[in-house]
Design a protein around this motif. Structure first.
Motif, PDB file in Angstrom:
ATOM      1  N   GLY A  41       0.797  -1.192  -0.079  1.00 40.61           N
ATOM      2  CA  GLY A  41      -0.130  -0.071   0.120  1.00 40.61           C
ATOM      3  C   GLY A  41       0.680   1.084   0.058  1.00 40.61           C
ATOM      4  O   GLY A  41       0.193   2.370  -0.091  1.00 40.61           O
ATOM      5  N   ARG A  42       2.143   1.121   0.094  1.00 42.17           N
ATOM      6  CA  ARG A  42       2.986   2.208   0.175  1.00 42.17           C
ATOM      7  C   ARG A  42       3.022   2.896  -1.171  1.00 42.17           C
ATOM      8  O   ARG A  42       3.291   2.206  -2.171  1.00 42.17           O
ATOM      9  CB  ARG A  42       4.513   2.103   0.641  1.00 42.17           C
ATOM     10  CG  ARG A  42       4.430   1.585   2.180  1.00 42.17           C
ATOM     11  CD  ARG A  42       5.840   0.957   2.334  1.00 42.17           C
ATOM     12  NE  ARG A  42       5.767   0.230   3.770  1.00 42.17           N
ATOM     13  CZ  ARG A  42       6.839  -0.555   4.350  1.00 42.17           C
ATOM     14  NH1 ARG A  42       7.702  -1.086   3.383  1.00 42.17           N
ATOM     15  NH2 ARG A  42       6.761  -0.966   5.472  1.00 42.17           N
ATOM     16  N   ILE A  43       2.696   4.243  -1.286  1.00 46.72           N
ATOM     17  CA  ILE A  43       2.821   5.012  -2.752  1.00 46.72           C
ATOM     18  C   ILE A  43       4.180   5.730  -2.591  1.00 46.72           C
ATOM     19  O   ILE A  43       4.363   6.535  -1.962  1.00 46.72           O
ATOM     20  CB  ILE A  43       1.630   5.711  -2.995  1.00 46.72           C
ATOM     21  CG1 ILE A  43       0.262   5.046  -2.677  1.00 46.72           C
ATOM     22  CG2 ILE A  43       1.862   6.439  -4.415  1.00 46.72           C
ATOM     23  CD1 ILE A  43       0.147   3.789  -3.896  1.00 46.72           C
ATOM     24  N   ARG A  44       5.105   5.244  -3.592  1.00 49.66           N
ATOM     25  CA  ARG A  44       6.614   5.721  -3.771  1.00 49.66           C
ATOM     26  C   ARG A  44       6.802   6.013  -5.046  1.00 49.66           C
ATOM     27  O   ARG A  44       5.825   6.048  -5.972  1.00 49.66           O
ATOM     28  CB  ARG A  44       7.427   4.997  -3.154  1.00 49.66           C
ATOM     29  CG  ARG A  44       7.292   4.240  -1.723  1.00 49.66           C
ATOM     30  CD  ARG A  44       7.772   5.731  -0.615  1.00 49.66           C
ATOM     31  NE  ARG A  44       7.749   5.325   0.508  1.00 49.66           N
ATOM     32  CZ  ARG A  44       7.085   5.098   1.518  1.00 49.66           C
ATOM     33  NH1 ARG A  44       5.720   5.428   1.093  1.00 49.66           N
ATOM     34  NH2 ARG A  44       7.237   5.019   2.650  1.00 49.66           N
ATOM     35  N   ALA A  45       8.064   6.328  -5.503  1.00 48.48           N
ATOM     36  CA  ALA A  45       8.596   6.860  -6.896  1.00 48.48           C
ATOM     37  C   ALA A  45       8.170   5.849  -7.881  1.00 48.48           C
ATOM     38  O   ALA A  45       8.308   4.641  -7.363  1.00 48.48           O
ATOM     39  CB  ALA A  45      10.074   7.225  -6.512  1.00 48.48           C
ATOM     40  N   GLY A  46       8.658   6.062  -8.898  1.00 49.87           N
ATOM     41  CA  GLY A  46       8.594   5.311 -10.019  1.00 49.87           C
ATOM     42  C   GLY A  46       9.419   5.453 -11.224  1.00 49.87           C
ATOM     43  O   GLY A  46       9.233   5.030 -12.393  1.00 49.87           O
TER      44      GLY A  46
END
Length: 411
Positions: A41-46
């Protein structure tokens, strides 16, 4: 229970290390305090550098990344109301970046680990590490009310900035460097097509903004906001209205809005702890360093740490040499400080700081103008953005570090 390498943390760093070691025949167990659902569920860089793409391929998890990831050959700088493209491919001799969300990287690594049959212990409470300064380190934790002990040869601390591993090192043995920035990034994720096919970095009198994406149908946008702000202060409509004010007219007119799937505020900091090895404890990723997200170096630095650590452990077990382990901290930190410098510089270039006076604004504009009109200046930005090679700065004629035991991983 016993293993060769105990890995603390089931984020992308820990999972990637576990996969590389497994492919080299080195047993490992991952201990994670959260559930698998929480980790995903962690929204991080891409934004992935080629070094990161290469190590994910070496781990055997690159198939979906190459099928679904978006190759970006450049990005736009927006200042004084106009956009200017930084042509990464031209300026770096053909190098590009790949846009593929960290959540998807983590999902791929989790699937590979399940397929390998290796053990990951989720929802482990009271995790503690012991005796890492001696020959028999161990990890203790509780699960379902039962106490457990995991004996290992080495402990890899991949448990993030707030994890137990770095906190367990005596304060006298570690030096920490930190800069906390006086603003945060308000991020919004939406199922809307991106406003542009490449990223747009915005220097606006109203503050920084970033137009990013996770796919051709899912967008990620950011606004610079004061640290005193909360997510509750920002309705979806208020976010979209403010983003439009910071964009150029063409982008503002084509921006497609929609309900937020996720919205959060992330503080910005630069942080490095030295060294990264303490006996049989080795730190990697956010456990040892944090960079501001400007320039997308966090996940990429973690991947290069893991690359160096996997090489060192494979060398230890297969060649009976500790040269890689002894050089691990120095090798990582050289690369880390270069990325910290770039992220610090790019953050200062693109953001408006409290009490920033008129001359500071003019100097920012002059440097941005230089970057987009000087090929040498643009090349410096581009080569740092796509990622410096692993052997950057090595003495002339010295070979690059070997690929992660390529012969072993190819089996």
């Amino acid at each position: 229970m016993r293993t060769q390498v105990a890995i603390i943390g089931a984020g992308p760093s820990g999972l990637l290390l576990g996969q590389l070691l497994q492919r080299a025949g080195i047993d490992n167990v991952i201990v994670e305090r959260h559930s698998a659902e929480h980790v995903l569920g962690r929204i991080r860089a891409g934004v992935l550098e080629q070094v990161t793409v290469d190590v994910l391929d070496a781990a055997g998890v690159g198939q979906r990344m190459h099928a679904e990831g978006l190759v970006h050959e450049g990005f736009d700088l927006l200042f004084q109301g106009q956009r200017h493209r930084i042509d990464l491919k031209h300026l770096t001799g053909g190098k590009t970046v790949l846009v593929y969300g960290q959540t998807e990287v983590t999902r791929d690594l989790m699937a590979a680990r399940r397929a390998s049959g290796l053990r990951t212990i989720y929802e482990a409470a009271d995790v503690a590490i012991h005796d890492f300064d001696g020959p028999q380190p161990c990890v203790t934790y509780t699960q379902d009310g039962q106490s457990h002990r995991l004996q290992a040869d080495y402990i890899a601390g991949c448990d993030g900035f707030h994890g137990v591993c770095r906190a367990s090192v005596p304060r006298s043995a570690i030096t920490e460097y930190e800069k906390v920035y006086p603003f945060g990034w308000l991020g919004l994720l939406s199922d809307t097509p991106p406003v542009h096919h490449e990223l747009i970095y915005v220097n606006s009198p109203r503050g920084f903004a970033l137009c990013s994406m996770r796919s051709r149908t899912r967008s990620r946008y950011y606004l610079q906001v004061p640290l005193s702000h909360t997510v509750e202060q920002w309705s979806d409509q208020a976010f979209w209205d403010e983003l439009r004010r910071r964009l150029d007219p063409a982008a503002a007119d084509t921006l497609v809005t929609g309900p937020a799937l996720e919205k959060s505020i992330a503080p910005l900091r630069s942080f490095v702890s030295e060294p990264m090895r303490f006996g049989r404890l080795l730190l990697a990723g956010d456990a040892a360093h944090i960079v501001p997200p400007t320039g997308a170096k966090g996940l990429n630095l973690a991947a290069s740490d893991v690359r160096f650590l996997a090489d060192a452990l494979i060398e230890h077990y297969h060649e009976r040499s500790d040269a890689g382990l002894n050089a691990y901290s120095q090798r990582c930190l050289q690369r880390i400080w270069r990325a910290e410098r770039f992220s610090w510089w790019f953050t200062h270039l693109m953001h408006r700081f409290p009490q920033q006076d008129a001359i500071a604004e003019k100097l920012q504009e002059a440097e941005l103008d230089y970057l987009v009109h000087s090929e040498a200046g643009a090349r410096t930005l581009a080569e740092n953005y796509v990622g410096l090679p692993l052997d950057f700065g090595a003495p002339r004629g010295q070979a690059a570090p070997p690929a992660p035991a390529a012969a072993l991983l190819a089996r």
